[in-house]
Motif scaffolding. Sequence first.
Motif, PDB file in Angstrom:
ATOM      1  N   GLY A  64       7.249   6.861   1.583  1.00 33.72           N
ATOM      2  CA  GLY A  64       6.865   6.782   2.991  1.00 33.72           C
ATOM      3  C   GLY A  64       5.844   5.698   3.305  1.00 33.72           C
ATOM      4  N   THR A  65       5.336   5.023   2.278  1.00 38.81           N
ATOM      5  CA  THR A  65       4.404   3.911   2.494  1.00 38.81           C
ATOM      6  C   THR A  65       5.129   2.770   3.214  1.00 38.81           C
ATOM      7  N   TYR A  66       4.400   2.056   4.052  1.00 37.57           N
ATOM      8  CA  TYR A  66       4.961   0.926   4.801  1.00 37.57           C
ATOM      9  C   TYR A  66       4.189  -0.330   4.387  1.00 37.57           C
ATOM     10  N   VAL A  67       4.907  -1.323   3.862  1.00 34.30           N
ATOM     11  CA  VAL A  67       4.281  -2.523   3.291  1.00 34.30           C
ATOM     12  C   VAL A  67       4.816  -3.775   3.990  1.00 34.30           C
ATOM     13  N   LEU A  68       3.897  -4.662   4.367  1.00 34.45           N
ATOM     14  CA  LEU A  68       4.255  -5.964   4.949  1.00 34.45           C
ATOM     15  C   LEU A  68       4.054  -7.046   3.893  1.00 34.45           C
ATOM     16  N   ASP A  69       5.086  -7.870   3.682  1.00 36.08           N
ATOM     17  CA  ASP A  69       5.002  -9.004   2.751  1.00 36.08           C
ATOM     18  C   ASP A  69       4.969 -10.281   3.589  1.00 36.08           C
ATOM     19  N   VAL A  70       3.813 -10.940   3.598  1.00 38.05           N
ATOM     20  CA  VAL A  70       3.598 -12.123   4.442  1.00 38.05           C
ATOM     21  C   VAL A  70       3.872 -13.403   3.649  1.00 38.05           C
ATOM     22  N   GLY A  71       4.714 -14.280   4.207  1.00 30.79           N
ATOM     23  CA  GLY A  71       5.049 -15.530   3.523  1.00 30.79           C
ATOM     24  C   GLY A  71       5.851 -15.257   2.267  1.00 30.79           C
ATOM     25  N   THR A  72       6.867 -14.424   2.410  1.00 28.28           N
ATOM     26  CA  THR A  72       7.618 -13.925   1.255  1.00 28.28           C
ATOM     27  C   THR A  72       8.417 -14.993   0.514  1.00 28.28           C
ATOM     28  N   GLY A  73       8.658 -16.143   1.160  1.00 34.79           N
ATOM     29  CA  GLY A  73       9.453 -17.185   0.501  1.00 34.79           C
ATOM     30  C   GLY A  73      10.847 -16.669   0.207  1.00 34.79           C
ATOM     31  N   GLY A  74      11.224 -16.673  -1.059  1.00 34.11           N
ATOM     32  CA  GLY A  74      12.546 -16.171  -1.450  1.00 34.11           C
ATOM     33  C   GLY A  74      12.588 -14.664  -1.641  1.00 34.11           C
ATOM     34  N   GLY A  75      11.474 -13.972  -1.333  1.00 32.83           N
ATOM     35  CA  GLY A  75      11.463 -12.515  -1.453  1.00 32.83           C
ATOM     36  C   GLY A  75      10.463 -11.971  -2.452  1.00 32.83           C
ATOM     37  N   PHE A  76       9.373 -12.728  -2.658  1.00 34.95           N
ATOM     38  CA  PHE A  76       8.368 -12.304  -3.640  1.00 34.95           C
ATOM     39  C   PHE A  76       7.003 -12.172  -2.970  1.00 34.95           C
ATOM     40  N   PRO A  77       6.329 -11.072  -3.200  1.00 35.48           N
ATOM     41  CA  PRO A  77       6.619  -9.996  -4.150  1.00 35.48           C
ATOM     42  C   PRO A  77       7.523  -8.884  -3.621  1.00 35.48           C
ATOM     43  N   GLY A  78       7.971  -8.977  -2.372  1.00 35.63           N
ATOM     44  CA  GLY A  78       8.641  -7.862  -1.708  1.00 35.63           C
ATOM     45  C   GLY A  78       9.889  -7.308  -2.365  1.00 35.63           C
ATOM     46  N   ILE A  79      10.815  -8.184  -2.783  1.00 30.86           N
ATOM     47  CA  ILE A  79      12.093  -7.693  -3.336  1.00 30.86           C
ATOM     48  C   ILE A  79      11.890  -6.920  -4.650  1.00 30.86           C
ATOM     49  N   PRO A  80      11.180  -7.467  -5.649  1.00 29.04           N
ATOM     50  CA  PRO A  80      10.962  -6.681  -6.870  1.00 29.04           C
ATOM     51  C   PRO A  80      10.237  -5.350  -6.603  1.00 29.04           C
ATOM     52  N   LEU A  81       9.271  -5.360  -5.677  1.00 31.63           N
ATOM     53  CA  LEU A  81       8.555  -4.124  -5.355  1.00 31.63           C
ATOM     54  C   LEU A  81       9.475  -3.119  -4.657  1.00 31.63           C
ATOM     55  N   ALA A  82      10.381  -3.619  -3.824  1.00 31.28           N
ATOM     56  CA  ALA A  82      11.324  -2.738  -3.120  1.00 31.28           C
ATOM     57  C   ALA A  82      12.293  -2.073  -4.096  1.00 31.28           C
ATOM     58  N   ILE A  83      12.658  -2.793  -5.158  1.00 36.00           N
ATOM     59  CA  ILE A  83      13.508  -2.193  -6.199  1.00 36.00           C
ATOM     60  C   ILE A  83      12.734  -1.090  -6.918  1.00 36.00           C
ATOM     61  N   LEU A  84      11.481  -1.385  -7.243  1.00 35.45           N
ATOM     62  CA  LEU A  84      10.659  -0.445  -8.017  1.00 35.45           C
ATOM     63  C   LEU A  84      10.291   0.796  -7.203  1.00 35.45           C
ATOM     64  N   PHE A  85      10.118   0.609  -5.883  1.00 32.24           N
ATOM     65  CA  PHE A  85       9.696   1.714  -5.012  1.00 32.24           C
ATOM     66  C   PHE A  85      10.729   1.934  -3.907  1.00 32.24           C
ATOM     67  N   PRO A  86      11.861   2.553  -4.233  1.00 32.21           N
ATOM     68  CA  PRO A  86      12.944   2.691  -3.256  1.00 32.21           C
ATOM     69  C   PRO A  86      12.605   3.569  -2.055  1.00 32.21           C
ATOM     70  N   GLU A  87      11.545   4.382  -2.182  1.00 32.00           N
ATOM     71  CA  GLU A  87      11.165   5.257  -1.065  1.00 32.00           C
ATOM     72  C   GLU A  87      10.010   4.680  -0.245  1.00 32.00           C
ATOM     73  N   THR A  88       9.678   3.421  -0.505  1.00 28.88           N
ATOM     74  CA  THR A  88       8.680   2.697   0.279  1.00 28.88           C
ATOM     75  C   THR A  88       9.408   1.674   1.145  1.00 28.88           C
ATOM     76  N   ARG A  89       8.986   1.545   2.399  1.00 29.40           N
ATOM     77  CA  ARG A  89       9.620   0.571   3.306  1.00 29.40           C
ATOM     78  C   ARG A  89       8.887  -0.772   3.208  1.00 29.40           C
ATOM     79  N   PHE A  90       9.664  -1.832   3.153  1.00 33.97           N
ATOM     80  CA  PHE A  90       9.105  -3.178   3.047  1.00 33.97           C
ATOM     81  C   PHE A  90       9.605  -4.053   4.202  1.00 33.97           C
ATOM     82  N   PHE A  91       8.675  -4.736   4.853  1.00 39.96           N
ATOM     83  CA  PHE A  91       9.010  -5.685   5.911  1.00 39.96           C
ATOM     84  C   PHE A  91       8.597  -7.063   5.409  1.00 39.96           C
TER      85      PHE A  91
END
Length: 209
Positions: A64-91
């Motif tokens: 249920g945590t909500y995380v903002l990834d600013v300046g993600t580029g190709g998806g880092f750190p957001g994509i690996p973290l989204a895989i690791l934490f499937p129940e956390t929302r990433f924008f």
Amino acid sequence: MDEIIKYFPKLSDIQIEQFKKLDFLYHDWNEKINVISRKDIDSLYTKHILHSLAIAKVNKFEPGTYVLDVGTGGGFPGIPLAILFPETRFFLIDIIAKKIKVVQAVAEALELKNVKAEQLRAENVKGDFDFIVSRAVTNMPDFVSWVKTKIKKQNKHELKNGILYLKGGDLTEELKGFPKATEYNIADFFEDEFFETKKVVHLPLKFVV
């Protein structure tokens, strides 16, 4: 890929498969759109995926945590973290449209239902977040000015809501205006020499009305 399993041994079969797919997806997209430097693409798992996952060694996001990834580029750190934490929302946001196109395609290929990606400046993001993550997009004073009004009031982690920032080198000067910032040496978590000077910086931010 072996190093991901080494440091995160409790991954599910689905997560392992998703991490494996990143190799093909990023090599394929990098041929079309250069989102990762040519010299780094062959070190994808160390310099991008594992580096992103250092944040998980500092804080495990609750469901249920909500995380903002600013300046993600190709998806880092957001994509690996989204895989690791499937129940956390990433924008995931970036100002460069072609990079967001890659992020959206990767998230779709991996069937990541917990990822939303948009071409957007941090200042224009609506909503509030438990944590804001990023990988060295700018100096900390400027970064704080972009995101300081976007933090949720209620804490659900031991670590207080705020910024989790990946950066390298001596940060003494940059962080001198932030006495509450804590530096975590990534070399304490991962053995590769790449991480010797790399840090995760946690900076708690208060909710602002």
